[in-house]
Structure formats: structure tokens, C-alpha cells
Design a protein around this motif. Structure first.
Motif, PDB file in Angstrom:
ATOM      1  N   LEU A 173       8.081 -19.736  25.954  1.00 17.08           N
ATOM      2  CA  LEU A 173       7.998 -19.007  27.338  1.00 17.08           C
ATOM      3  C   LEU A 173       8.606 -18.122  27.724  1.00 17.08           C
ATOM      4  CD1 LEU A 173       5.353 -20.029  28.542  1.00 17.08           C
ATOM      5  CD2 LEU A 173       5.766 -21.960  29.750  1.00 17.08           C
ATOM      6  N   ARG A 174       9.068 -18.003  27.844  1.00 22.59           N
ATOM      7  CA  ARG A 174      10.344 -17.492  28.385  1.00 22.59           C
ATOM      8  C   ARG A 174      10.656 -15.481  27.861  1.00 22.59           C
ATOM      9  NH1 ARG A 174      14.329 -20.931  30.139  1.00 22.59           N
ATOM     10  NH2 ARG A 174      15.259 -20.427  27.931  1.00 22.59           N
ATOM     11  N   LEU A 175       9.973 -16.059  26.770  1.00 20.05           N
ATOM     12  CA  LEU A 175      10.273 -14.046  26.107  1.00 20.05           C
ATOM     13  C   LEU A 175       8.761 -14.037  26.099  1.00 20.05           C
ATOM     14  CD1 LEU A 175      11.459 -15.684  22.219  1.00 20.05           C
ATOM     15  CD2 LEU A 175      12.611 -13.220  23.968  1.00 20.05           C
ATOM     16  N   PHE A 176       7.816 -15.202  25.714  1.00 14.17           N
ATOM     17  CA  PHE A 176       6.627 -14.488  26.470  1.00 14.17           C
ATOM     18  C   PHE A 176       6.150 -13.818  28.033  1.00 14.17           C
ATOM     19  CE2 PHE A 176       2.372 -15.040  28.151  1.00 14.17           C
ATOM     20  CZ  PHE A 176       1.190 -14.474  26.920  1.00 14.17           C
ATOM     21  N   VAL A 198       5.622  -9.997  28.676  1.00 12.11           N
ATOM     22  CA  VAL A 198       4.740  -9.050  29.086  1.00 12.11           C
ATOM     23  C   VAL A 198       5.175  -8.504  30.628  1.00 12.11           C
ATOM     24  CG1 VAL A 198       3.004 -10.227  31.185  1.00 12.11           C
ATOM     25  CG2 VAL A 198       2.896 -11.329  29.327  1.00 12.11           C
ATOM     26  N   SER A 199       5.834  -8.729  31.085  1.00 12.75           N
ATOM     27  CA  SER A 199       6.517  -8.605  32.577  1.00 12.75           C
ATOM     28  C   SER A 199       7.387  -6.931  31.978  1.00 12.75           C
ATOM     29  CB  SER A 199       8.311  -8.261  32.842  1.00 12.75           C
ATOM     30  OG  SER A 199       9.055  -8.553  31.962  1.00 12.75           O
ATOM     31  N   ALA A 254      11.497 -25.816  36.084  1.00 11.11           N
ATOM     32  CA  ALA A 254      12.770 -25.499  36.286  1.00 11.11           C
ATOM     33  C   ALA A 254      13.088 -25.081  35.457  1.00 11.11           C
ATOM     34  CB  ALA A 254      13.366 -26.526  36.752  1.00 11.11           C
ATOM     35  N   ASP A 255      13.383 -26.013  34.366  1.00  6.74           N
ATOM     36  CA  ASP A 255      13.799 -25.102  32.287  1.00  6.74           C
ATOM     37  C   ASP A 255      13.389 -23.911  32.210  1.00  6.74           C
ATOM     38  OD1 ASP A 255      14.813 -27.597  32.645  1.00  6.74           O
ATOM     39  OD2 ASP A 255      13.491 -28.413  31.002  1.00  6.74           O
ATOM     40  N   VAL A 256      11.878 -23.648  32.813  1.00  6.29           N
ATOM     41  CA  VAL A 256      11.210 -22.089  32.454  1.00  6.29           C
ATOM     42  C   VAL A 256      12.342 -20.510  33.065  1.00  6.29           C
ATOM     43  CG1 VAL A 256       9.595 -20.982  32.135  1.00  6.29           C
ATOM     44  CG2 VAL A 256       9.098 -22.884  32.010  1.00  6.29           C
ATOM     45  N   MET A 293      16.398 -12.122  31.932  1.00  8.83           N
ATOM     46  CA  MET A 293      15.541 -11.213  30.650  1.00  8.83           C
ATOM     47  C   MET A 293      14.885 -10.585  32.358  1.00  8.83           C
ATOM     48  SD  MET A 293      14.877 -14.687  28.847  1.00  8.83           S
ATOM     49  CE  MET A 293      13.508 -14.663  28.016  1.00  8.83           C
ATOM     50  N   ILE A 294      14.334 -10.666  32.364  1.00 10.42           N
ATOM     51  CA  ILE A 294      13.542 -10.536  33.141  1.00 10.42           C
ATOM     52  C   ILE A 294      13.280  -9.722  35.141  1.00 10.42           C
ATOM     53  CG2 ILE A 294      11.004 -10.278  34.630  1.00 10.42           C
ATOM     54  CD1 ILE A 294       9.937 -12.908  32.204  1.00 10.42           C
TER      55      ILE A 294
END
Ligand code: MN9
Ligand code: PYR
Length: 307
Positions: free
Chosen positions: A124-127, A131-132, A156-158, A165-166
């Protein structure tokens, strides 16, 4: 991020998307809608094309037109326009993110894709990161709404490590009911000077106690004034008053839920309370019988008049 970021705080209205009786987007309502929020509800920030705005039921082109109208008419009036750009296809989300940047949106948000679900927080973080990168200068918020997406990953894990990364990451809109996970998000966001916006309106006081910075919700469209009173009472540590307001608010929502309170009903309630003609929802949501919306609207008006 090159520009300085205005922290998102206070009440944010999750906007309804005006449709004509024939079901086409109706941009002409957005100007008067902005004036209503500012003048009648004292709400100065909006969250566009989210759950309340039926974002996932709109085409990419319709979403662009709606977002552009909010940014254009809100210029110089609204404090912040945050545009939800979450889609099943990452390409569509990237296109919407690029578009949001081009129209000067103050922030973008994404829900998790929900047909093919991310297998873990990394996915999900990669997704969100991909997008960002299409709008690297626009503050990015993760929109956690497990009740709608069915994605039960803890928010909180996300968040964990997401700043690496962002660079544009700015916080989370938390529309879940797990107060432990919410508390973990508050701690993490606090340490990065990000915002946590709570999204379960009828439970806002519980989230304020845990330290959220603001709230994004559908009911601030028509109960903004009252909920602003609750926020001020809370800020002054007047627990009696903030609790009394939240409990009365809960009673109104319970009444609405017992009548079947979905976005279609909610939209008609907003039309009744505000006088704006927002039109029907889009299928699969069904239009709401006017009598039902009027009964809920009456409760809302009575609640407002008592305060
Ligand atoms: C599922 C849903 O629509 N949630 C909204 C925002 O996340 C809320 O603002 C609710 O409409 C509100 O809390 C009333 O239940
Ligand atoms: C409530 C909210 O934030 C939404 O409609 O997306």
C-alpha cells in the motif's frame, strides 16, 4: 517538497457531488455551495470526491471537472481544497494527482485499492508513493476507511517509514474506529508535524481526546456550526459542554441510521437543510424518499436551534 505546507486542521466538509435530475454532474451548484459552507456553517476547508462525493462512482473526467470547480470557485474563499484521487487503477490515480497539482489543490488523498487489495503495508505504501510522484509538490494524505475498502491493514503500519518514500506526505484521514491504531497514528504524525483528521463524525470527541488535529466528514456540511462549538468547548477543557454536544449529535445520527443513513439519504438531507439542489446519488445508491430526508433534516434543525 519545495513550498511550505499549511497544516490541515479544524473542520473539513466532505462534499457531496451535485448531480442534475438526469444524473449528470452539475457544476453550477458549487459556487453557492462554497458560500453556504463559509457563511452558514463557518467551514472553510473541503475534501472533494471522497466517499460522500461518490468519487469512486464518477469517471476520471467528471472527477477532474468537479475538483477544478471547487478549486476555481474556492480561490480566495476556502482555506484548503483537498482532492481525493484514489482509484482501482494506479494510472487513473496518477492522472488525477497530476490534474490536482495543475489546478492548485492544497492536498491530495488516496484510499487503498479495494478489488485487488494490497497484501501488506509495503504494497500500500508503494501504491501511495507512486501516486505522489505524479504530484510531488502536493501534500499527500492516506485515507484510511476499512469499512468501505475492506482493507484491514493498520493505518499506523502504513505510516511506518513512509516519510522516507514520500517527501510530500502530510498525514492521515482516519475513518476507522480502532482507537489504539488511531492513537499510534497520532503519535507518529505528531513527531513529523503531520495532521490526523478523524472521519467518524459521531465519535469525534473520543478522537479529540487522543489528539487528532481536525476532522473530515459529511455532517460538517450541515452541522459545522455546532461541531465548531464542540471543538471550542473541548479547547477550553469544558468537558461538560463538549460531551453534551457530542451526545446530542450521536442521538441525531442514531435516528438517521435507524432510517437507513447512506450517502444517498445524506445527500438529500443536505439538500433539505441547505436549500441547495444536490440531486440524486448515482447507482448503485438509490435516491432517498423526500419524507425520510425531511424527518432527519428536522432533527438536525432542532439540534441547531437548541444551540
Ligand atoms: C462511511 C462514511 O461516509 N463516512 C464519512 C466520512 O468518512 C462520515 O462523515 C460519515 O458520513 C458520518 O460519520 C456519519 O456516519
Ligand atoms: C467523510 C469523508 O471524508 C468522505 O466523504 O470521504
Amino acid at each position: 517538497m519545495s513550498r511550505s505546507v499549511k497544516k490541515l486542521t479544524g473542520l473539513v466538509a466532505a462534499t457531496f457531488t451535485p448531480l442534475t435530475a438526469e444524473g449528470e454532474i452539475n457544476l453550477s451548484v458549487i459556487g453557492p455551495y462554497i458560500d453556504y459552507l463559509i457563511e452558514k456553517q463557518n467551514v472553510k476547508s473541503v475534501f472533494v470526491n471522497g466517499t460522500t462525493g461518490e468519487g469512486c462512482s464518477l469517471t476520471v473526467d467528471e472527477r477532474k471537472q468537479i475538483a477544478a470547480a471547487w478549486c476555481q470557485h474556492g480561490k480566495g474563499k476556502l482555506e484548503q481544497v483537498v482532492v481525493h484521487v484514489g482509484c482501482m487503477s494506479i494510472k487513473d490515480s496518477q492522472e488525477l494527482a497530476r490534474h490536482a497539482a495543475s489546478i492548485g489543490a492544497d492536498g491530495i488523498a488516496v484510499i487503498s485499492p479495494s478489488f485487488f487489495k494490497p497484501i501488506n503495508a509495503d504494497a500500500l505504501r508503494l501504491f501511495i508513493k507512486e501516486v505522489s510522484t505524479s504530484a510531488p509538490d502536493v501534500p499527500m494524505y492516506y485515507y484510511h476507511i476499512p469499512g468501505m475498502t475492506g482493507v484491514e491493514l493498520e493505518a499506523a503500519d502504513v505510516l511506518n517509514g513512509i516519510e522516507q518514500m514520500i517527501p510530500s506526505f502530510q498525514g492521515v484521514k482516519y475513518s476507522g474506529t480502532d482507537l489504539r491504531d488511531l492513537g499510534q497514528c497520532v503519535c507518529y504524525c505528531q513527531s513529523h508535524n503531520w495532521s490526523v483528521l478523524f472521519g467518524v463524525d459521531e465519535q469525534l470527541l473520543g478522537a479529540l481526546v487522543l489528539g487528532v488535529h481536525g476532522a473530515v466528514g459529511s455532517t460538517y456540511n450541515y452541522l459545522g456550526l455546532i461541531v465548531n462549538q464542540m471543538l471550542s468547548a473541548f479547547d477550553k477543557s469544558n468537558h461538560m459542554q463538549s460531551r453534551a454536544l457530542q451526545l446530542e449529535f450521536m442521538e441525531v445520527i442514531t435516528f438517521a441510521k435507524n432510517l437507513g443513513f447512506d450517502v444517498g439519504v445524506n445527500k438529500q438531507v443536505m439538500s433539505e437543510v441547505s436549500g441547495l439542489v444536490l440531486g440524486p446519488p448515482r447507482l448503485p445508491l438509490l435516491p432517498c424518499p423526500v419524507s425520510k430526508a425531511q424527518a432527519i433534516a428536522q432533527k438536525i434543525k432542532d439540534f441547531s436551534q437548541r444551540h
